[in-house]
Design a protein around this motif. Sequence first.
Motif, PDB file in Angstrom:
ATOM      1  N   LEU A 157      13.262  53.695  51.389  1.00 25.65           N
ATOM      2  CA  LEU A 157      11.910  53.819  51.926  1.00 25.65           C
ATOM      3  C   LEU A 157      11.446  52.547  52.629  1.00 25.65           C
ATOM      4  O   LEU A 157      10.915  52.606  53.749  1.00 25.65           O
ATOM      5  CB  LEU A 157      10.935  54.167  50.793  1.00 25.65           C
ATOM      6  CG  LEU A 157       9.446  54.205  51.187  1.00 25.65           C
ATOM      7  CD1 LEU A 157       9.182  55.316  52.187  1.00 25.65           C
ATOM      8  CD2 LEU A 157       8.565  54.363  49.946  1.00 25.65           C
ATOM      9  N   VAL A 158      11.623  51.401  51.971  1.00 24.49           N
ATOM     10  CA  VAL A 158      11.074  50.150  52.518  1.00 24.49           C
ATOM     11  C   VAL A 158      11.704  49.788  53.864  1.00 24.49           C
ATOM     12  O   VAL A 158      10.980  49.557  54.850  1.00 24.49           O
ATOM     13  CB  VAL A 158      11.210  49.002  51.500  1.00 24.49           C
ATOM     14  CG1 VAL A 158      10.874  47.661  52.157  1.00 24.49           C
ATOM     15  CG2 VAL A 158      10.289  49.244  50.310  1.00 24.49           C
ATOM     16  N   PRO A 159      13.043  49.714  53.996  1.00 23.51           N
ATOM     17  CA  PRO A 159      13.607  49.391  55.306  1.00 23.51           C
ATOM     18  C   PRO A 159      13.230  50.401  56.385  1.00 23.51           C
ATOM     19  O   PRO A 159      12.912  50.024  57.524  1.00 23.51           O
ATOM     20  CB  PRO A 159      15.125  49.397  55.052  1.00 23.51           C
ATOM     21  CG  PRO A 159      15.251  49.079  53.610  1.00 23.51           C
ATOM     22  CD  PRO A 159      14.091  49.780  52.958  1.00 23.51           C
ATOM     23  N   ARG A 160      13.252  51.679  56.043  1.00 20.17           N
ATOM     24  CA  ARG A 160      12.886  52.703  57.027  1.00 20.17           C
ATOM     25  C   ARG A 160      11.433  52.557  57.450  1.00 20.17           C
ATOM     26  O   ARG A 160      11.095  52.669  58.635  1.00 20.17           O
ATOM     27  CB  ARG A 160      13.120  54.101  56.450  1.00 20.17           C
ATOM     28  CG  ARG A 160      14.563  54.562  56.498  1.00 20.17           C
ATOM     29  CD  ARG A 160      14.705  55.939  55.884  1.00 20.17           C
ATOM     30  NE  ARG A 160      15.984  56.551  56.211  1.00 20.17           N
ATOM     31  CZ  ARG A 160      16.410  57.705  55.703  1.00 20.17           C
ATOM     32  NH1 ARG A 160      15.635  58.366  54.843  1.00 20.17           N
ATOM     33  NH2 ARG A 160      17.574  58.191  56.060  1.00 20.17           N
ATOM     34  N   LEU A 161      10.552  52.323  56.487  1.00 23.32           N
ATOM     35  CA  LEU A 161       9.129  52.202  56.791  1.00 23.32           C
ATOM     36  C   LEU A 161       8.860  51.002  57.694  1.00 23.32           C
ATOM     37  O   LEU A 161       8.102  51.103  58.672  1.00 23.32           O
ATOM     38  CB  LEU A 161       8.333  52.081  55.501  1.00 23.32           C
ATOM     39  CG  LEU A 161       6.812  51.941  55.656  1.00 23.32           C
ATOM     40  CD1 LEU A 161       6.235  53.148  56.381  1.00 23.32           C
ATOM     41  CD2 LEU A 161       6.148  51.743  54.295  1.00 23.32           C
ATOM     42  N   VAL A 162       9.474  49.869  57.394  1.00 23.67           N
ATOM     43  CA  VAL A 162       9.270  48.685  58.224  1.00 23.67           C
ATOM     44  C   VAL A 162       9.822  48.926  59.634  1.00 23.67           C
ATOM     45  O   VAL A 162       9.187  48.564  60.632  1.00 23.67           O
ATOM     46  CB  VAL A 162       9.917  47.440  57.592  1.00 23.67           C
ATOM     47  CG1 VAL A 162       9.772  46.240  58.523  1.00 23.67           C
ATOM     48  CG2 VAL A 162       9.283  47.128  56.243  1.00 23.67           C
ATOM     49  N   GLY A 163      10.994  49.553  59.722  1.00 19.23           N
ATOM     50  CA  GLY A 163      11.574  49.827  61.031  1.00 19.23           C
ATOM     51  C   GLY A 163      10.689  50.717  61.878  1.00 19.23           C
ATOM     52  O   GLY A 163      10.429  50.432  63.056  1.00 19.23           O
ATOM     53  N   GLN A 164      10.192  51.802  61.288  1.00 18.58           N
ATOM     54  CA  GLN A 164       9.351  52.732  62.038  1.00 18.58           C
ATOM     55  C   GLN A 164       7.993  52.113  62.370  1.00 18.58           C
ATOM     56  O   GLN A 164       7.435  52.359  63.445  1.00 18.58           O
ATOM     57  CB  GLN A 164       9.167  54.024  61.244  1.00 18.58           C
ATOM     58  CG  GLN A 164      10.427  54.860  61.104  1.00 18.58           C
ATOM     59  CD  GLN A 164      10.926  55.370  62.448  1.00 18.58           C
ATOM     60  OE1 GLN A 164      10.146  55.693  63.341  1.00 18.58           O
ATOM     61  NE2 GLN A 164      12.241  55.440  62.596  1.00 18.58           N
ATOM     62  N   THR A 165       7.458  51.318  61.461  1.00 11.88           N
ATOM     63  CA  THR A 165       6.168  50.684  61.709  1.00 11.88           C
ATOM     64  C   THR A 165       6.274  49.644  62.818  1.00 11.88           C
ATOM     65  O   THR A 165       5.401  49.551  63.692  1.00 11.88           O
ATOM     66  CB  THR A 165       5.630  50.034  60.422  1.00 11.88           C
ATOM     67  OG1 THR A 165       5.573  51.006  59.384  1.00 11.88           O
ATOM     68  CG2 THR A 165       4.244  49.468  60.636  1.00 11.88           C
TER      69      THR A 165
END
Length: 209
Positions: A157-165
């Motif tokens: 969740l964290v890496p994906r969220l930062v990437g998309q944000t």
Amino acid sequence: METSRPVAVDRPARGRRQRTSHAELERVAFGLFAEKGFDQTTIDDIAEAAGIGRRTFFNYYASKNDLVWGRFEHDVARLRRLLAAAPPDVPIMDALREAVVEFNTYDPSVLPEHRTRMRLILNVPALQADSTLRYHLWAAAVAEFVAHRTGHPVDGLVPRLVGQTALAAAITAYRQWLDDESSDLTALIAEAMRLIGTGFTDEALTADR
């Protein structure tokens, strides 16, 4: 897409063999897009204006859409290098902001062409289907960096969220830049990345009065 006055396109004399490059093909194509519109410009039009054959065009780009995106995979590789070069003692979001700002810093002489490219990418419906894959590659580069620094799995969740944000922040900054030609792209990118680093607190979001 709204265009300005037609741009004259220099066409080589018929029959003359031309040496070309990725940059030259893009220059010729962008001129034609401004003159005729993206959808109305064919690969044959671009090849003829550049003084090359249709088959030679495909030595450089697989499609007209690919030409607009440029050498995007090379650009993403550069983003990865910028992120990898961040010192380990620099906080993650600071390192990300610095890398994304550097990635989007251009010499003033190429900004008009870059503006044309981004206006096409963000506004031409025919290019939107390509954006999913390209944006995924960009966001994945950020996610890989975050995963490496945090120990989270890259598909967590964290890496994906930062990437998309981070991707959303960059795209929003670009849209603002296209809407306001007096604005500074680097400053907009820096501010957008700073804001996501603050977690959108009331203090960060409230404009100075």
